[in-house]
Design an enzyme around this catalytic site. Structure first.
Site, PDB file in Angstrom:
ATOM      1  N   TYR A  86     -46.162   1.449  89.288  1.00 44.28           N
ATOM      2  CA  TYR A  86     -47.215   0.547  89.184  1.00 44.28           C
ATOM      3  C   TYR A  86     -47.764   0.057  90.489  1.00 44.28           C
ATOM      4  O   TYR A  86     -48.926   0.309  90.722  1.00 44.28           O
ATOM      5  CB  TYR A  86     -47.033  -0.670  88.504  1.00 44.28           C
ATOM      6  N   ASN A  92     -54.752   0.636  77.923  1.00 43.43           N
ATOM      7  CA  ASN A  92     -55.443   1.991  77.829  1.00 43.43           C
ATOM      8  C   ASN A  92     -55.562   2.437  76.226  1.00 43.43           C
ATOM      9  O   ASN A  92     -54.978   2.499  75.444  1.00 43.43           O
ATOM     10  CB  ASN A  92     -54.228   2.858  78.462  1.00 43.43           C
ATOM     11  N   CYS A 104     -50.950   7.120  80.609  1.00 42.67           N
ATOM     12  CA  CYS A 104     -50.517   5.965  81.251  1.00 42.67           C
ATOM     13  C   CYS A 104     -49.047   5.953  80.974  1.00 42.67           C
ATOM     14  O   CYS A 104     -48.157   5.052  81.652  1.00 42.67           O
ATOM     15  CB  CYS A 104     -50.905   4.621  80.528  1.00 42.67           C
ATOM     16  N   HIS A 105     -48.206   6.778  80.145  1.00 41.59           N
ATOM     17  CA  HIS A 105     -46.845   7.127  80.044  1.00 41.59           C
ATOM     18  C   HIS A 105     -46.413   7.610  81.551  1.00 41.59           C
ATOM     19  O   HIS A 105     -45.095   7.451  81.849  1.00 41.59           O
ATOM     20  CB  HIS A 105     -46.673   7.986  78.849  1.00 41.59           C
ATOM     21  N   GLU A 121     -42.286  16.220  79.271  1.00 43.15           N
ATOM     22  CA  GLU A 121     -43.082  16.720  80.489  1.00 43.15           C
ATOM     23  C   GLU A 121     -41.770  17.208  81.543  1.00 43.15           C
ATOM     24  O   GLU A 121     -42.049  17.996  82.173  1.00 43.15           O
ATOM     25  CB  GLU A 121     -43.737  15.855  80.906  1.00 43.15           C
TER      26      GLU A 121
END
Length: 197
Positions: free
Chosen positions: A137, A160, A168-169, A195
């Site tokens: 963050y 979001n 945003c993840h 991912e």
């Protein structure tokens, strides 16, 4: 809308599905469809996708209550909302490719009208976080031009309107823990694990 129904040529018996398709097409042709939506089953649950003529405006997880999301869109954008999957074909295809590992970025028009100011600056930065990577963050706050606005970054991510597509993840706490996520911690874990593979 009744004028549209009356003007539809009847060449065969209409099933409810065919009638809905024809009404959707007529509404689109007449400029009466401000927000189109559909749902999509994914590894992180059912996603509600909504788009204006400008682009994708909302992605919502099932736990966010799709009916409540549609009501909020009606209040914020327009009450002329209709289930019209065709407008969302491109994003649906790209999400399918993403969830099967064949896509790392999204290339669809986005309508950011539900975000403003610093939140919008955060959202515009998020696609720069590469697939398979994360930022804290604090790093996102610095990249968005306000290094002290760590909490505001958390709020921007939490609100979001386009999660998954605007990733945003990929924003985590400085200690590497997940932090809050609109889709829930399990959804965030699934996305980041997928991912990282």
């Amino acid at each position: 809308m009744t004028d549209i129904i009356a003007s539809l040529p009847v060449t065969y018996e209409l099933t409810p599905h065919h009638l809905h398709e024809r009404l959707t097409a007529a509404a689109e042709d007449e400029g009466l469809l401000d927000v189109a939506y559909r749902t999509l089953d994914t590894p992180v649950g059912s996603l509600l996708l909504a788009a204006t003529e400008q682009g994708l405006v909302k992605v919502a997880f099932d736990r966010q209550d799709h009916d409540a999301v549609l009501a909020a869109l009606a209040a914020a954008i327009s009450p002329r909302i209709l289930r019209a999957p065709a407008r969302l074909d491109a994003v649906t295809r790209q999400l399918d490719e993403y969830f099967t590992g064949g896509r790392h970025t999204f290339d669809v028009p986005l309508d950011f009208r539900l975000a403003r100011g610093f939140r919008l600056s955060v959202l515009e930065h998020l696609p720069e976080i590469a697939y398979g990577h994360t930022e804290s963050y604090a790093e996102v706050a610095a990249a968005a031009g306000s290094p002290r606005a760590v909490r505001a970054v958390g709020t921007a991510c939490a609100l979001n309107p386009l999660p998954v597509v605007v990733p945003c993840h990929r924003v985590v706490r400085s200690d590497g823990s997940y932090g809050q996520y609109a889709g829930g911690e399990e959804a965030k874990r699934i996305l980041l694990t997928m991912e990282a593979a």
